[in-house]
Design a protein around this motif. Structure first.
Motif, PDB file in Angstrom:
ATOM      1  N   LEU A   1      12.015  16.346   5.165  1.00 11.52           N
ATOM      2  CA  LEU A   1      11.202  16.841   6.278  1.00 11.52           C
ATOM      3  C   LEU A   1      10.806  18.303   6.070  1.00 11.52           C
ATOM      4  N   ILE A   2      11.746  19.115   5.609  1.00 13.02           N
ATOM      5  CA  ILE A   2      11.427  20.530   5.352  1.00 13.02           C
ATOM      6  C   ILE A   2      10.342  20.638   4.285  1.00 13.02           C
ATOM      7  N   ALA A   3      10.407  19.756   3.290  1.00 14.99           N
ATOM      8  CA  ALA A   3       9.433  19.793   2.194  1.00 14.99           C
ATOM      9  C   ALA A   3       8.011  19.510   2.657  1.00 14.99           C
ATOM     10  N   VAL A   4       7.844  18.779   3.781  1.00 12.35           N
ATOM     11  CA  VAL A   4       6.490  18.487   4.275  1.00 12.35           C
ATOM     12  C   VAL A   4       6.113  19.376   5.455  1.00 12.35           C
ATOM     13  N   GLY A   5       6.895  20.449   5.695  1.00 12.29           N
ATOM     14  CA  GLY A   5       6.483  21.442   6.660  1.00 12.29           C
ATOM     15  C   GLY A   5       7.167  21.432   8.004  1.00 12.29           C
ATOM     16  N   VAL A   6       8.178  20.575   8.205  1.00  9.98           N
ATOM     17  CA  VAL A   6       8.902  20.582   9.480  1.00  9.98           C
ATOM     18  C   VAL A   6       9.787  21.823   9.529  1.00  9.98           C
ATOM     19  N   ALA A   7       9.698  22.543  10.629  1.00  9.13           N
ATOM     20  CA  ALA A   7      10.480  23.777  10.780  1.00  9.13           C
ATOM     21  C   ALA A   7      11.978  23.471  10.769  1.00  9.13           C
ATOM     22  N   GLU A   8      12.749  24.314  10.087  1.00 11.86           N
ATOM     23  CA  GLU A   8      14.184  24.069   9.967  1.00 11.86           C
ATOM     24  C   GLU A   8      14.865  23.973  11.322  1.00 11.86           C
ATOM     25  N   ARG A   9      14.398  24.738  12.306  1.00 12.99           N
ATOM     26  CA  ARG A   9      15.042  24.693  13.629  1.00 12.99           C
ATOM     27  C   ARG A   9      14.820  23.356  14.341  1.00 12.99           C
ATOM     28  N   GLN A  10      13.835  22.598  13.875  1.00 14.01           N
ATOM     29  CA  GLN A  10      13.527  21.310  14.498  1.00 14.01           C
ATOM     30  C   GLN A  10      14.116  20.119  13.737  1.00 14.01           C
TER      31      GLN A  10
ATOM     32  N   THR B   1       0.810  -1.220   0.000  1.00 14.24           N
ATOM     33  CA  THR B   1       0.000   0.000   0.000  1.00 14.24           C
ATOM     34  C   THR B   1       0.845   1.272   0.000  1.00 14.24           C
ATOM     35  N   ASP B   2       2.158   1.136   0.215  1.00 17.92           N
ATOM     36  CA  ASP B   2       3.010   2.318   0.354  1.00 17.92           C
ATOM     37  C   ASP B   2       3.972   2.518  -0.815  1.00 17.92           C
ATOM     38  N   THR B   3       3.726   1.844  -1.933  1.00 16.87           N
ATOM     39  CA  THR B   3       4.706   1.879  -3.011  1.00 16.87           C
ATOM     40  C   THR B   3       4.886   3.256  -3.626  1.00 16.87           C
ATOM     41  N   GLU B   4       3.914   4.132  -3.493  1.00 15.43           N
ATOM     42  CA  GLU B   4       4.028   5.458  -4.094  1.00 15.43           C
ATOM     43  C   GLU B   4       4.706   6.463  -3.167  1.00 15.43           C
ATOM     44  N   LYS B   5       4.860   6.130  -1.908  1.00 20.34           N
ATOM     45  CA  LYS B   5       5.480   7.052  -0.959  1.00 20.34           C
ATOM     46  C   LYS B   5       6.988   6.835  -0.925  1.00 20.34           C
ATOM     47  N   PRO B   6       7.777   7.906  -0.832  1.00 24.16           N
ATOM     48  CA  PRO B   6       9.217   7.713  -0.641  1.00 24.16           C
ATOM     49  C   PRO B   6       9.493   7.118   0.736  1.00 24.16           C
ATOM     50  N   SER B   7      10.518   6.278   0.815  1.00 23.20           N
ATOM     51  CA  SER B   7      10.889   5.673   2.087  1.00 23.20           C
ATOM     52  C   SER B   7      11.965   6.499   2.774  1.00 23.20           C
ATOM     53  N   LEU B   8      11.862   6.619   4.085  1.00 23.86           N
ATOM     54  CA  LEU B   8      12.922   7.263   4.855  1.00 23.86           C
ATOM     55  C   LEU B   8      14.112   6.335   5.047  1.00 23.86           C
TER      56      LEU B   8
ATOM     57  N   LEU C   1       4.059  12.375   8.805  1.00 27.58           N
ATOM     58  CA  LEU C   1       5.004  11.389   8.287  1.00 27.58           C
ATOM     59  C   LEU C   1       4.265  10.234   7.618  1.00 27.58           C
ATOM     60  N   GLU C   2       3.187   9.798   8.226  1.00 32.89           N
ATOM     61  CA  GLU C   2       2.404   8.690   7.684  1.00 32.89           C
ATOM     62  C   GLU C   2       1.819   9.041   6.318  1.00 32.89           C
ATOM     63  N   ARG C   3       1.393  10.277   6.147  1.00 38.45           N
ATOM     64  CA  ARG C   3       0.809  10.693   4.870  1.00 38.45           C
ATOM     65  C   ARG C   3       1.831  10.745   3.745  1.00 38.45           C
ATOM     66  N   HIS C   4       3.059  11.119   4.091  1.00 41.09           N
ATOM     67  CA  HIS C   4       4.034  11.430   3.045  1.00 41.09           C
ATOM     68  C   HIS C   4       5.126  10.381   2.841  1.00 41.09           C
ATOM     69  N   PHE C   5       5.387   9.559   3.845  1.00 34.60           N
ATOM     70  CA  PHE C   5       6.532   8.646   3.764  1.00 34.60           C
ATOM     71  C   PHE C   5       6.137   7.238   4.182  1.00 34.60           C
ATOM     72  N   THR C   6       7.099   6.330   3.991  1.00 36.21           N
ATOM     73  CA  THR C   6       6.927   4.963   4.471  1.00 36.21           C
ATOM     74  C   THR C   6       8.228   4.489   5.115  1.00 36.21           C
ATOM     75  N   ILE C   7       8.114   3.549   6.023  1.00 37.77           N
ATOM     76  CA  ILE C   7       9.276   2.820   6.545  1.00 37.77           C
ATOM     77  C   ILE C   7       8.982   1.319   6.482  1.00 37.77           C
TER      78      ILE C   7
ATOM     79  N   ASP D   1      19.501  14.103   2.923  1.00 36.22           N
ATOM     80  CA  ASP D   1      18.272  13.791   2.189  1.00 36.22           C
ATOM     81  C   ASP D   1      17.057  13.859   3.109  1.00 36.22           C
ATOM     82  N   MET D   2      17.219  13.334   4.328  1.00 37.83           N
ATOM     83  CA  MET D   2      16.105  13.317   5.263  1.00 37.83           C
ATOM     84  C   MET D   2      15.734  14.742   5.679  1.00 37.83           C
ATOM     85  N   ALA D   3      16.730  15.594   5.856  1.00 34.53           N
ATOM     86  CA  ALA D   3      16.447  16.985   6.218  1.00 34.53           C
ATOM     87  C   ALA D   3      15.631  17.668   5.133  1.00 34.53           C
TER      88      ALA D   3
END
Length: 419
Positions: free
Chosen positions: A38-47, A19-26, A81-87, A33-35
């Protein structure tokens, strides 16, 4: 007695992967790459730095497969994270357990772009006090080494860093190799210590023909905040892609193994055809210049013992002469037969005589104990199981309604049998 376990329909991780084949994996992302992700999905740079540390810990130290299990991450961020990525893990098509405790997993990865799903094999070798995982870097292989079963399978594509790292996570899942985890009841594992303690890039494919993804994976293996394996417990084996040898040493610090198998160019051209492009003189020069090479960080030279081909005392003398001045260990590998092979394994007395000569010349020359032969998991035997089925066999099985997992399982049983 070897056994084959059909777990392809029972794994929650497999269902999640579908079910997660379309999501990028962390999984497999480095920190940069992870930074960016995360910024692309709205995580504040300071966090971002803190969030990466949290994710790194949960993915690689705790081995979680769901974002919901990350209890120190805010609920709202977990939902993002669940909406945008998979592990999620790859699907395990089948698992085989050798009579000696060696395990082999056939894993299926979802399509990449316009491609199709692909399958690879990964092998776990348990020993007292340690456990070695043999990891694949490509689907198939392009080198066509004449003694190697994997070389009879066409190269399909490189594995991504995610797919390389995921093999380690799957093995740790199946073995219960995480804090507070319960080992799989039928797992054959060391009696103490970390279960996956060593990694060897010796599975399907030539790692240095996929150097960027392999480098990224190796750095994740040895990251002190994650999988945290010592660089001296991570070994990359190459058939001799000379221009990339220094690069992998400088950037990863991993141990190096050379798939040698011959001391003359004319013979190595046949056994390891890449020798035609990078002959022995160039290969040995690259070995002498390998970053960090010392008596404490020796290069391992792998030498498969082929009856009447490369196993004479003259070959032993030539081997010692060839490696003069290189801090080295020589692994002597009894040839592991496979269907259709044109070679035979050297007689045991001849292998011991060869080993004694090399050892007397000052080189450690252990004879590698064959492991997992009964499930075609030994050195040079890996090959995607479903690829073994001939077209007519597949059509016949499909005509009676068997699915892909059933085909893979039947390929295993038809190819090796059960004791």
């Amino acid at each position: 007695m070897s056994i084959t376990l059909d777990i392809s329909h029972s794994s929650p991780a497999a269902e999640k992967a579908r079910t997660d084949t379309e999501k990028p994996s962390l999984i497999g992302m480095n920190r940069e790459d992870m930074a960016a992700a995360l910024i692309a999905v709205g995580v504040a740079e300071r966090q971002v730095k803190m969030r990466i540390q949290q994710l790194w810990h949960w993915i690689y130290v705790r081995g979680v497969t769901e974002f919901s299990a990350m209890t120190n991450v805010a609920k709202e961020l977990r939902a993002t994270l669940e909406r945008h990525f998979t592990i999620a893990r790859p699907e395990i098509i089948a698992e085989q357990v050798s009579r000696d405790g060696t395990r082999k997993w056939l894993m299926r990865f979802p399509p990449r772009g316009a491609g199709k799903p692909v399958e690879i094999e990964t092998v776990y070798i348990p020993e007292e006090g340690r456990g070695t995982l043999c990891v694949s870097s490509q689907v198939g292989c392009s080198l066509n080494c004449s003694f190697c079963h994997t070389g009879t399978q066409m190269l399909v594509r490189n594995l991504t860093a995610e797919e390389i790292v995921a093999q380690v996570l799957v093995a740790r899942d199946r073995l219960g190799d995480y804090p507070d985890a319960t080992p799989n009841q039928d797992a054959a594992i060391p009696s103490e210590g970390r279960l996956v303690s060593n990694i060897v890039m010796m599975g399907m494919g030539e790692p240095l023909y996929n150097v960027d993804n392999v480098k990224k994976a190796l750095l994740i293996f040895t990251d002190g905040d994650g999988l945290s394996l010592s660089k001296r417990r991570v070994t990359l084996s190459t058939s001799g892609v000379v221009p990339k040898i220094a690069e992998i040493g400088e950037e990863t610090g991993c141990m190096l193994a050379i798939s040698l198998h011959a001391t003359r160019d004319d013979l190595r051209d046949v056994l390891v055809p890449i020798n035609k492009k990078y002959p022995l003189k160039e290969l040995l020069e690259a070995c002498r210049a390998y970053p960090g090479l010392s008596n404490a960080r020796r290069i391992t030279f792998e030498y498969v013992m082929l009856k009447g081909v490369n196993d004479s005392l003259t070959d032993a003398r030539d081997l010692v002469k060839l490696l003069k001045g290189i801090p080295a260990k020589i692994n002597l590998i009894p040839f592991n037969p496979w269907p259709g092979s044109e070679y035979d394994c050297s007689e045991w007395d001849q292998i011991e005589t060869f080993a004694q000569f090399v050892n007397d010349a000052g080189y450690a020359s252990p004879i590698r104990t064959p492991r997992g032969r009964d499930i075609l998991a030994a050195c040079g035997q890996l090959k995607s199981e479903t690829e073994r089925l001939r077209k007519k066999e597949r059509e016949a099985l499909e005509s009676v309604g068997l699915n892909e997992a059933d085909l893979a399982m039947r390929a295993m049983v038809a190819g090796h049998g059960e004791d």
